[in-house]
Scaffold this motif. Structure first.
Motif, PDB file in Angstrom:
ATOM      1  N   THR A 263      98.307   9.801 -60.727  1.00  0.00           N
ATOM      2  CA  THR A 263      96.965   9.380 -60.301  1.00  0.00           C
ATOM      3  C   THR A 263      95.928   9.496 -61.408  1.00  0.00           C
ATOM      4  OG1 THR A 263      96.426  11.614 -59.529  1.00  0.00           O
ATOM      5  CG2 THR A 263      97.471  10.123 -57.944  1.00  0.00           C
ATOM      6  N   GLY A 264      96.278  10.203 -62.502  1.00  0.00           N
ATOM      7  CA  GLY A 264      95.300  10.436 -63.564  1.00  0.00           C
ATOM      8  C   GLY A 264      94.209  11.404 -63.161  1.00  0.00           C
ATOM      9  N   THR A 265      94.503  12.277 -62.190  1.00  0.00           N
ATOM     10  CA  THR A 265      93.513  13.229 -61.679  1.00  0.00           C
ATOM     11  C   THR A 265      93.562  14.529 -62.463  1.00  0.00           C
ATOM     12  OG1 THR A 265      93.699  12.288 -59.460  1.00  0.00           O
ATOM     13  CG2 THR A 265      92.750  14.480 -59.620  1.00  0.00           C
ATOM     14  N   LEU A 266      92.391  15.094 -62.719  1.00  0.00           N
ATOM     15  CA  LEU A 266      92.267  16.393 -63.371  1.00  0.00           C
ATOM     16  C   LEU A 266      92.449  17.497 -62.332  1.00  0.00           C
ATOM     17  CD1 LEU A 266      91.472  18.104 -65.886  1.00  0.00           C
ATOM     18  CD2 LEU A 266      89.092  17.846 -65.159  1.00  0.00           C
ATOM     19  N   TRP A 267      93.276  18.500 -62.693  1.00  0.00           N
ATOM     20  CA  TRP A 267      93.487  19.674 -61.834  1.00  0.00           C
ATOM     21  C   TRP A 267      93.171  20.935 -62.623  1.00  0.00           C
ATOM     22  CZ3 TRP A 267      95.594  19.886 -56.713  1.00  0.00           C
ATOM     23  CH2 TRP A 267      95.848  18.620 -56.161  1.00  0.00           C
ATOM     24  N   THR A 268      92.785  21.974 -61.909  1.00  0.00           N
ATOM     25  CA  THR A 268      92.518  23.264 -62.551  1.00  0.00           C
ATOM     26  C   THR A 268      92.923  24.398 -61.622  1.00  0.00           C
ATOM     27  OG1 THR A 268      90.832  24.564 -63.729  1.00  0.00           O
ATOM     28  CG2 THR A 268      90.143  23.538 -61.687  1.00  0.00           C
ATOM     29  N   VAL A 269      93.121  25.586 -62.196  1.00  0.00           N
ATOM     30  CA  VAL A 269      93.305  26.809 -61.418  1.00  0.00           C
ATOM     31  C   VAL A 269      92.054  27.665 -61.597  1.00  0.00           C
ATOM     32  CG1 VAL A 269      95.805  26.987 -61.227  1.00  0.00           C
ATOM     33  CG2 VAL A 269      94.708  27.698 -63.336  1.00  0.00           C
ATOM     34  N   VAL A 270      91.615  28.287 -60.491  1.00  0.00           N
ATOM     35  CA  VAL A 270      90.340  28.999 -60.470  1.00  0.00           C
ATOM     36  C   VAL A 270      90.531  30.405 -59.925  1.00  0.00           C
ATOM     37  CG1 VAL A 270      87.987  29.004 -59.526  1.00  0.00           C
ATOM     38  CG2 VAL A 270      89.074  26.833 -60.163  1.00  0.00           C
ATOM     39  N   ASN A 271      89.955  31.384 -60.615  1.00  0.00           N
ATOM     40  CA  ASN A 271      89.936  32.770 -60.150  1.00  0.00           C
ATOM     41  C   ASN A 271      88.696  32.981 -59.290  1.00  0.00           C
ATOM     42  OD1 ASN A 271      91.281  34.466 -63.119  1.00  0.00           O
ATOM     43  ND2 ASN A 271      92.106  32.820 -61.887  1.00  0.00           N
ATOM     44  N   GLU A 272      88.917  33.348 -58.036  1.00  0.00           N
ATOM     45  CA  GLU A 272      87.804  33.524 -57.113  1.00  0.00           C
ATOM     46  C   GLU A 272      87.179  34.920 -57.221  1.00  0.00           C
ATOM     47  OE1 GLU A 272      85.566  32.754 -55.175  1.00  0.00           O
ATOM     48  OE2 GLU A 272      85.874  30.741 -54.381  1.00  0.00           O
ATOM     49  N   ARG A 273      86.178  35.165 -56.394  1.00  0.00           N
ATOM     50  CA  ARG A 273      85.347  36.383 -56.458  1.00  0.00           C
ATOM     51  C   ARG A 273      86.090  37.624 -56.008  1.00  0.00           C
ATOM     52  NH1 ARG A 273      81.099  33.585 -53.168  1.00  0.00           N
ATOM     53  NH2 ARG A 273      82.329  31.843 -53.967  1.00  0.00           N
ATOM     54  N   ASP A 274      85.541  38.778 -56.391  1.00  0.00           N
ATOM     55  CA  ASP A 274      86.110  40.077 -56.070  1.00  0.00           C
ATOM     56  C   ASP A 274      85.265  40.791 -55.019  1.00  0.00           C
ATOM     57  OD1 ASP A 274      88.169  39.878 -58.058  1.00  0.00           O
ATOM     58  OD2 ASP A 274      86.656  40.318 -59.577  1.00  0.00           O
ATOM     59  N   GLY A 275      85.854  41.854 -54.448  1.00  0.00           N
ATOM     60  CA  GLY A 275      85.091  42.770 -53.611  1.00  0.00           C
ATOM     61  C   GLY A 275      85.079  42.470 -52.138  1.00  0.00           C
ATOM     62  N   LEU A 276      85.973  41.576 -51.651  1.00  0.00           N
ATOM     63  CA  LEU A 276      85.977  41.222 -50.231  1.00  0.00           C
ATOM     64  C   LEU A 276      87.319  41.481 -49.550  1.00  0.00           C
ATOM     65  CD1 LEU A 276      83.949  37.860 -50.261  1.00  0.00           C
ATOM     66  CD2 LEU A 276      83.143  40.143 -49.617  1.00  0.00           C
ATOM     67  N   GLY A 277      88.289  42.054 -50.275  1.00  0.00           N
ATOM     68  CA  GLY A 277      89.578  42.334 -49.664  1.00  0.00           C
ATOM     69  C   GLY A 277      90.737  41.817 -50.489  1.00  0.00           C
TER      70      GLY A 277
END
Length: 429
Positions: A263-277
């Motif tokens: 598809t020519g789509t850009l993908w990424t991996v993301v580190n989410e926020r801390d402190g909620l479990g």
């Protein structure tokens, strides 16, 4: 044991014991993850294994039908990999550097990170590795570029070599005969250093644009949103005009990027926020839309509001739900597209290097996984490629995987291990 070490053990151990009984039994993974309700941590859960490295002959565990062996050893905190057209392998060696601690908790955190080999003096160099005889191990090791500022992403395009330093993108003329950058670098884009310091780079398929991942300064805009300007985003640089802009935002820490070729789509991996479990919220793999906003810091998965943050309802209403959850705090950093047939038994899909958690009572990540794709989208549960980087009692890390790349032969996978100081090569058994 000195006072700081006692404080580290006491704070970390107490928080883990208090929270472990409430830890979820399953991970929030997939397109429709079950995410537990947020449980605010007054003091962050801090649990990191002691960095040990690998004993002679010891290797990670590999999936059935696969073999893993060192491609290069004895590196200094290898984080990211770039394979040049001629088959040489570049490795960025860099490390997070300490800032003056503001309080006792900062001191405890820094002491824990040093023990886990996650904080120290950055090597600030790029090393070239070459496998001359084709036996799957590099016989040649040379300094390719040094004196950089926490280098990470690397791209060679049309006679120019680009480096993603923590404070910006630098371009060097490239001598293809000598396989070397030439002369002083030219600063093309400036980024604010500090916080999430990695700056991954990815060239567009038409070779006209360069994309850069820039993480947030803090967990949830702790120093105000003015301090986060230009951060928590993927940038786009037009290589012809030199103009740069934010391509997508609200991405707390987007690190690895890859193109889905169908598809020519850009993908990424993301580190989410801390402190909620332990599982709240999950890190994720997502397609990236031009102009898209993905929620940080106001909300996370499917517009769940983080009430620790002063809210912006208009931005929450615009937030795009990510495509695929990867479990809480897995620190999914490395990302590459792996075509079917690269490794036996694996179809088309994305390979992800999960560096491993610290903000959990039960650790997660510390493995390399594969997410299968069909028709341009994730299609099924993740599969393990490599694991065994963490001891069974969670006290010791033999290694921590970061960057991943398809090997020069197109029939292998390379994995950067910044605790083991190794580049691993995965092939058919």
């Amino acid at each position: 044991m000195d006072i700081l070490a006692r404080a580290t053990a006491l704070v970390g151990g107490a928080m883990v014991l208090l929270r472990r009984t409430g830890a979820p039994g399953t991970q929030a993974v997939g397109e429709a993850p079950q995410i537990p309700a947020a449980k605010k941590q007054g003091i962050m859960t801090l649990k990191m294994p002691t960095a040990q490295g690998w004993a002679p002959g010891q290797v990670p565990r590999a999936a059935a039908g696969l073999r893993v062996a060192p491609f290069a050893t004895g590196l200094n905190h290898p984080r990211w990999i770039e394979v040049l057209p001629g088959g040489d392998v570049l490795v960025a060696e860099a490390l997070q550097q300490a800032t003056p601690p503001k309080n006792l908790l900062d001191r405890v955190t820094q002491a824990t990170m040093r023990r886990a080999k996650a904080l120290g003096t950055s090597p600030n160099r790029i090393t070239l590795l070459r496998d001359r005889d084709g036996d799957g191990a590099a016989e040649v090791r040379e300094v390719f570029l040094e004196g950089q500022n926490q280098p990470f992403g690397m791209v060679l395009a049309d006679g120019t070599f680009y480096v993603g330093n923590t404070d910006g993108i630098v371009a060097f003329d490239f001598d293809a005969t000598a396989v070397r950058p030439v002369g002083p670098g030219r600063r093309l884009v400036e980024f604010k250093p500090g916080g999430h310091w990695t700056r991954s780079l990815l060239l567009s398929p038409d070779r006209r644009r360069l994309y850069a991942g820039v993480g947030s300064l803090s967990n949830i805009g702790d120093e105000g949103m003015a301090a986060e300007e230009g951060r928590a985003a993927i940038w786009e640089l037009d290589l012809e005009t030199g103009k740069a802009r934010i391509f997508a935002s609200g991405l707390r820490n987007p690190v690895g990027m890859a193109w889905e070729p169908g598809t020519g789509t850009l993908w990424t991996v993301v580190n989410e926020r801390d402190g909620l479990g332990d599982e709240t919220p999950p890190d994720y793999l997502t397609s990236v839309r031009e102009g898209g906003f993905y929620g940080w810091p106001y909300c996370y998965w499917n517009r769940i509001v983080d009430d620790r943050v002063r809210q912006d309802p208009d931005l929450v209403a615009q937030a795009i739900t990510p495509d695929y959850a990867l479990g809480g705090h897995t620190a999914s950093l490395g990302l590459c597209w792996m075509p079917a047939g690269t490794l036996p038994g694996f179809p088309d899909g994305m390979v992800i290097g999960q560096h491993g958690s610290w903000n959990r009572s039960i650790l997660s990540g510390y493995r390399v996984i594969f997410v299968p794709f069909e028709a341009g989208r994730p299609a099924g549960p993740p599969r393990d490629i490599l694991w065994g980087f963490l001891s069974t009692d969670e006290r010791t890390a033999f290694g921590r995987p970061v960057g991943v790349a398809i090997g020069p032969d197109r029939r292998s996978l390379l994995v950067a291990d910044d605790v083991g100081d190794v580049i691993w090569r995965v092939t058919a058994a």
